[in-house]
Enzyme design. Structure first.
Site, PDB file in Angstrom:
ATOM      1  N   GLY A 158      16.323  -8.243  34.868  1.00 12.94           N
ATOM      2  CA  GLY A 158      17.463  -8.371  33.956  1.00 12.94           C
ATOM      3  C   GLY A 158      17.169  -9.331  32.816  1.00 12.94           C
ATOM      4  N   TYR A 191       0.864  -1.180   0.000  1.00  9.09           N
ATOM      5  CA  TYR A 191       0.000   0.000   0.000  1.00  9.09           C
ATOM      6  C   TYR A 191       0.898   1.226   0.000  1.00  9.09           C
ATOM      7  CZ  TYR A 191      -3.534   3.086   2.311  1.00  9.09           C
ATOM      8  OH  TYR A 191      -4.396   4.084   2.671  1.00  9.09           O
ATOM      9  N   GLU A 228      -0.216   3.683  10.149  1.00  6.47           N
ATOM     10  CA  GLU A 228      -1.674   3.870  10.026  1.00  6.47           C
ATOM     11  C   GLU A 228      -2.174   5.069  10.834  1.00  6.47           C
ATOM     12  OE1 GLU A 228      -2.623   2.638   7.138  1.00  6.47           O
ATOM     13  OE2 GLU A 228      -4.569   2.517   8.126  1.00  6.47           O
ATOM     14  N   PRO A 251       8.319  10.800   1.232  1.00  5.86           N
ATOM     15  CA  PRO A 251       9.314  11.398   2.141  1.00  5.86           C
ATOM     16  C   PRO A 251       8.793  12.680   2.794  1.00  5.86           C
ATOM     17  CG  PRO A 251      10.373  10.698   0.105  1.00  5.86           C
ATOM     18  CD  PRO A 251       8.904  10.462  -0.084  1.00  5.86           C
ATOM     19  N   ARG A 255      -7.634   0.800  10.991  1.00  6.67           N
ATOM     20  CA  ARG A 255      -7.193   1.214  12.320  1.00  6.67           C
ATOM     21  C   ARG A 255      -7.598   0.173  13.360  1.00  6.67           C
ATOM     22  NH1 ARG A 255      -8.086   7.677  11.420  1.00  6.67           N
ATOM     23  NH2 ARG A 255      -6.099   7.963  10.368  1.00  6.67           N
ATOM     24  N   ALA A 262       5.424  13.617   2.685  1.00  8.76           N
ATOM     25  CA  ALA A 262       3.989  13.520   2.992  1.00  8.76           C
ATOM     26  C   ALA A 262       3.749  12.291   3.864  1.00  8.76           C
ATOM     27  CB  ALA A 262       3.174  13.413   1.702  1.00  8.76           C
ATOM     28  N   GLY A 263       3.731  12.515   5.183  1.00  9.43           N
ATOM     29  CA  GLY A 263       3.497  11.410   6.118  1.00  9.43           C
ATOM     30  C   GLY A 263       2.105  11.555   6.687  1.00  9.43           C
ATOM     31  N   SER A 264       2.019  12.184   7.861  1.00 12.74           N
ATOM     32  CA  SER A 264       0.709  12.389   8.479  1.00 12.74           C
ATOM     33  C   SER A 264      -0.185  13.231   7.575  1.00 12.74           C
ATOM     34  CB  SER A 264       0.878  13.092   9.824  1.00 12.74           C
ATOM     35  OG  SER A 264       1.670  12.299  10.676  1.00 12.74           O
TER      36      SER A 264
HETATM   37  C1  LIG Z   1       7.812   0.180   9.537  1.00 14.15           C
HETATM   38  C2  LIG Z   1       6.872   1.092   8.819  1.00 14.15           C
HETATM   39  C3  LIG Z   1       5.949   0.589   7.934  1.00 14.15           C
HETATM   40  C4  LIG Z   1       5.099   1.444   7.225  1.00 14.15           C
HETATM   41  N1  LIG Z   1       4.253   0.919   6.283  1.00 14.15           N
HETATM   42  C5  LIG Z   1       3.572   1.784   5.454  1.00 14.15           C
HETATM   43  C6  LIG Z   1       2.845   1.278   4.341  1.00 14.15           C
HETATM   44  O1  LIG Z   1       2.779   0.066   4.102  1.00 14.15           O
HETATM   45  N2  LIG Z   1       2.233   2.164   3.521  1.00 14.15           N
HETATM   46  C7  LIG Z   1       2.291   3.514   3.749  1.00 14.15           C
HETATM   47  O2  LIG Z   1       1.725   4.268   2.944  1.00 14.15           O
HETATM   48  N3  LIG Z   1       2.954   4.020   4.813  1.00 14.15           N
HETATM   49  C8  LIG Z   1       3.611   3.189   5.662  1.00 14.15           C
HETATM   50  N4  LIG Z   1       4.323   3.683   6.725  1.00 14.15           N
HETATM   51  C9  LIG Z   1       4.344   5.127   6.961  1.00 14.15           C
HETATM   52  C10 LIG Z   1       3.602   5.551   8.202  1.00 14.15           C
HETATM   53  O3  LIG Z   1       2.223   5.446   8.037  1.00 14.15           O
HETATM   54  C11 LIG Z   1       4.082   6.974   8.534  1.00 14.15           C
HETATM   55  O4  LIG Z   1       5.421   6.860   8.995  1.00 14.15           O
HETATM   56  C12 LIG Z   1       3.221   7.672   9.557  1.00 14.15           C
HETATM   57  O5  LIG Z   1       1.964   7.956   9.030  1.00 14.15           O
HETATM   58  C13 LIG Z   1       3.851   8.974  10.043  1.00 14.15           C
HETATM   59  O6  LIG Z   1       4.317   9.768   9.003  1.00 14.15           O
HETATM   60  P1  LIG Z   1       5.816  10.319   9.054  1.00 14.15           P
HETATM   61  O7  LIG Z   1       6.718   9.184   9.307  1.00 14.15           O
HETATM   62  O8  LIG Z   1       6.054  11.131   7.839  1.00 14.15           O
HETATM   63  O9  LIG Z   1       5.851  11.260  10.332  1.00 14.15           O
HETATM   64  P2  LIG Z   1       5.375  12.774  10.425  1.00 14.15           P
HETATM   65  O10 LIG Z   1       4.034  12.930   9.830  1.00 14.15           O
HETATM   66  O11 LIG Z   1       6.454  13.657   9.967  1.00 14.15           O
HETATM   67  O12 LIG Z   1       5.247  12.908  12.002  1.00 14.15           O
HETATM   68  C14 LIG Z   1       6.371  13.061  12.868  1.00 14.15           C
HETATM   69  C15 LIG Z   1       5.852  13.377  14.276  1.00 14.15           C
HETATM   70  O13 LIG Z   1       5.095  14.601  14.245  1.00 14.15           O
HETATM   71  C16 LIG Z   1       3.769  14.399  14.705  1.00 14.15           C
HETATM   72  N5  LIG Z   1       2.877  15.225  13.884  1.00 14.15           N
HETATM   73  C17 LIG Z   1       2.630  15.103  12.566  1.00 14.15           C
HETATM   74  N6  LIG Z   1       1.775  16.056  12.160  1.00 14.15           N
HETATM   75  C18 LIG Z   1       1.470  16.789  13.241  1.00 14.15           C
HETATM   76  C19 LIG Z   1       0.625  17.922  13.455  1.00 14.15           C
HETATM   77  N7  LIG Z   1      -0.080  18.469  12.479  1.00 14.15           N
HETATM   78  N8  LIG Z   1       0.547  18.417  14.708  1.00 14.15           N
HETATM   79  C20 LIG Z   1       1.249  17.868  15.713  1.00 14.15           C
HETATM   80  N9  LIG Z   1       2.060  16.806  15.567  1.00 14.15           N
HETATM   81  C21 LIG Z   1       2.166  16.266  14.347  1.00 14.15           C
HETATM   82  C22 LIG Z   1       3.516  12.902  14.521  1.00 14.15           C
HETATM   83  O14 LIG Z   1       2.539  12.426  15.426  1.00 14.15           O
HETATM   84  C23 LIG Z   1       4.893  12.315  14.823  1.00 14.15           C
HETATM   85  O15 LIG Z   1       5.074  12.206  16.199  1.00 14.15           O
HETATM   86  C24 LIG Z   1       5.152   2.834   7.460  1.00 14.15           C
HETATM   87  C25 LIG Z   1       6.056   3.350   8.398  1.00 14.15           C
HETATM   88  C26 LIG Z   1       6.935   2.514   9.047  1.00 14.15           C
HETATM   89  C27 LIG Z   1       7.931   3.109  10.002  1.00 14.15           C
END
Ligand SMILES: Cc1cc2nc3c(=O)[nH]c(=O)nc-3n(C[C@H](O)[C@H](O)[C@H](O)COP(=O)(O)OP(=O)(O)OC[C@H]3O[C@@H](n4cnc5c(N)ncnc54)[C@H](O)[C@@H]3O)c2cc1C
Length: 545
Positions: A346, A126, A369, A131, A247, A133-135
């Site tokens: 331990g 999925y 997720e 890089p 979720r 675009a996460g959250s």
């Molecule tokens: C092992 C692994 C497997 C994964 N598998 C998939 C997959 O199969 N498919 C897929 O599409 N993705 C996958 N992901 C991605 C995952 O869903 C994202 O890493 C996650 O959604 C967070 O995005 P980010 O890493 O960019 O963190 P960011 O969005 O940069 O967040 C970094 C921190 O900032 C906080 N934060 C973010 N936005 C805000 C805000 N507006 N206000 C306050 N705090 C905020 C977050 O809670 C977090 O603590 C995977 C990730 C990992 C590590």
């Protein structure tokens, strides 16, 4: 959504446990992890229709699957996570990868792709995260440029990069979110398509048996028929639509991994003699490291089961409930695993005793997720709207319902849950009057308090009407757990609520009274006795081997 016949579900779960018992003992899992190896054979066995055929669970019957519902997915996810969260993630990625098709595919797409999946047991991935675009997926930059012939769109050229994709280096098929002219849209891309490649496996903190890799797309050409749903711009809505399920799935991961760590700690505590007796007899140990974790996990279970039943009953707008379930269950699982290390002293800190591995594995569940913070935000934002729309009545009405349940079943903490909900209503109203949610931190903290109060209400209700048998605990234990959780919720809403409201400059000198802080403290009476009862039943349910 349909639900499997309970006997079929039990059959799947016992086949899974038997398979794991034979093929995945702790030493093997530790060895897979040490070698940092993707367990290809295990994944093949799990998705082999002749063996376990786990991938069939979410495929509708008309396409050759089992047509399982949310409850079935929760049970299988919990069981998988208790075995190994890395392997579970590989399976989850296929569920996730096919979700855009399940919720948004055309009739023909579903018939073709889901039937093929049922027959071949392909691995899916999925691809949403990037890089940058996460959250915030709205900022995604992968593009799908239409290819036109005689004025008709005959295909798309996709370019961009995806990050942290589970099964990224090993999948047969990928669903990829990309910006088309009409907006974000999902596309189905096969491995080996020219221009499509992946990075090396990420070197991760945990779930090392799962493959996580970046994806690179350079002018990857797909036919127009690979646009899921056939209409551009539905991608984010489709991603949103699956959240209720996905979720819940990750919530069940937190539950399964957390319980596995806790079961190990409970068993260990009966064998380990310190201070003249087994640790399981020491209140300072059980009431800190064991009981609170079991309570939080069972509260989360009650909520997961409640949400799953609603999804299976045909409700589909349960993204907020999915967020509450994920938030509480994964935070509870993470804490349970952390405390399990402490409980083993331990030994817990070494690899051999496995809880250290579970702790590293379960950590991911509060991140992928949707992170816990994004869950807090989602919950607060959605329920805030309910508070405003109902002119402050929403949680007062929920409190009345809980109070009515208390009259029928006075021993499951419904009255305490009602107090938590009333306190929450007062807090939200104060936040509205003083515009406290201008502070993002206050808004997020409200998300946490809402999650506690809502689970308290649901746990109390279910401990009375539908106590879960899954963890193997006695109904009176679940009642005691519901009381303990409701006590925690009522005190948390009143005290943390007051803390953050005061901290953000609220203006009511009588807020402590309005939140019922004194009553919340009085409600703690009976707490230690309930914890004693729970500790005793945990020892009964999970005797030393
Ligand atoms: C092992 C692994 C497997 C994964 N598998 C998939 C997959 O199969 N498919 C897929 O599409 N993705 C996958 N992901 C991605 C995952 O869903 C994202 O890493 C996650 O959604 C967070 O995005 P980010 O890493 O960019 O963190 P960011 O969005 O940069 O967040 C970094 C921190 O900032 C906080 N934060 C973010 N936005 C805000 C805000 N507006 N206000 C306050 N705090 C905020 C977050 O809670 C977090 O603590 C995977 C990730 C990992 C590590």
């Amino acid at each position: 959504m349909a639900r499997l016949d309970p006997e079929v579900l039990e059959q799947i779960l016992s086949t899974l446990r038997e398979y794991a018992g034979k093929n995945l003992p702790a030493e093997t899992l530790l060895e897979i992890e040490r070698r940092d190896e993707f367990p290809e054979k295990v994944m093949k066995d799990l998705t082999d229709p002749g063996q376990i055929g786990l991938h069939l669970l979410t495929i509708p019957e008309e396409h050759g699957g089992l047509g399982g519902g949310a409850y079935d997915i929760y049970r299988v996810s919990e069981t998988m996570a208790a075995i190994d969260l890395g392997v579970a993630t590989g399976v989850l990625a296929t569920f996730l990868g096919t979700d855009p098709i399940n919720v948004g595919g055309t009739v023909d797409q579903k018939a073709e792709w889901l039937t093929e999946l049922a027959e071949k047991g392909q691995l899916y991935a999925y691809g949403a995260t990037e890089p940058q675009a996460g959250s915030d997926l709205g900022t995604l930059s992968t593009v799908a440029v239409p290819v036109q012939e005689n004025g008709n769109v005959v295909g798309y050229r996709i370019s961009g990069r995806k990050q942290w994709i589970s099964n990224g280096g090993v999948a047969d098929r990928y669903t990829i979110l990309a910006n088309a002219p009409g907006g974000p849209s999902w596309f189905l891309v096969d491995k080996g398509t020219p221009g499509f490649s992946h990075g090396k496996p990420e070197d991760k903190h945990g779930i090392r048996a799962s493959n996580t890799a970046a994806l690179f797309l350079e002018n990857v050409c797909v036919g127009a028929d690979r646009l899921i749903g056939g209409v551009e711009g539905r991608g984010l809505a489709q991603a949103q639509a699956v959240f209720g399920y996905t979720r819940l799935m990750v919530a069940a991961f937190g539950l399964g991994a957390g319980w596995e760590a806790l079961r190990r700690a409970i068993r260990y505590s009966q064998e380990r003699v310190q201070g003249g007796g087994p640790l399981s007899t020491k209140q300072g140990y059980t009431h800190k490291l064991i009981v609170p974790n079991a309570v939080r996990l069972e509260a989360a279970r009650a909520y997961i089961e409640w949400a799953a039943e609603r999804l299976d009953g045909g409700e589909d707008d349960l993204a907020t409930e999915g967020a509450v379930a994920k938030y509480l269950a994964t935070e509870a699982g993470n804490k349970a695993a952390e405390d399990a290390i402490q409980a083993l002293g331990g030994y817990g800190y070494t690899k051999e005793y496995v809880v250290e591995k579970i702790k590293r594995d379960v950590r991911i569940t509060t991140i992928y997720e949707g992170t816990s913070e994004i869950m807090e935000w989602t919950i607060a934002r959605d329920r805030w709207q309910l508070h405003l729309k109902s002119r402050g009545r929403h949680y007062l009405e929920q409190a009345d319902l809980a109070e009515a349940r208390h009259a029928a079943s006075p021993s499951t903490g419904s009255s305490l849950a009602a107090a938590a909900l009333r306190s929450l209503a007062a807090l939200l109203e104060r936040a509205r009057l003083d515009r406290l949610t201008r502070n993002q931190h206050v808004l997020f903290r409200l998300g946490e308090l809402i999650a506690y109060a809502e689970t308290a209400a649901v746990f109390s209700e279910r401990a009375a009407a539908a106590p879960s048998t899954v963890a193997g605990l006695e109904p009176p234990t679940l009642e005691a757990m519901a009381r303990v959780h409701a006590r925690e919720a009522v005190l948390k809403v009143a005290s943390d609520g007051l803390r953050w409201a005061n901290g953000a400059g609220q203006s009511d000198p009588g807020l402590a009274r309005a939140l019922g802080l004194d009553e919340a403290l009085s409600a703690q009476s009976g707490l230690v006795e309930d914890m004693d009862r729970i500790a005793a039943d945990l020892v009964r349910a999970f005797p030393a081997k």
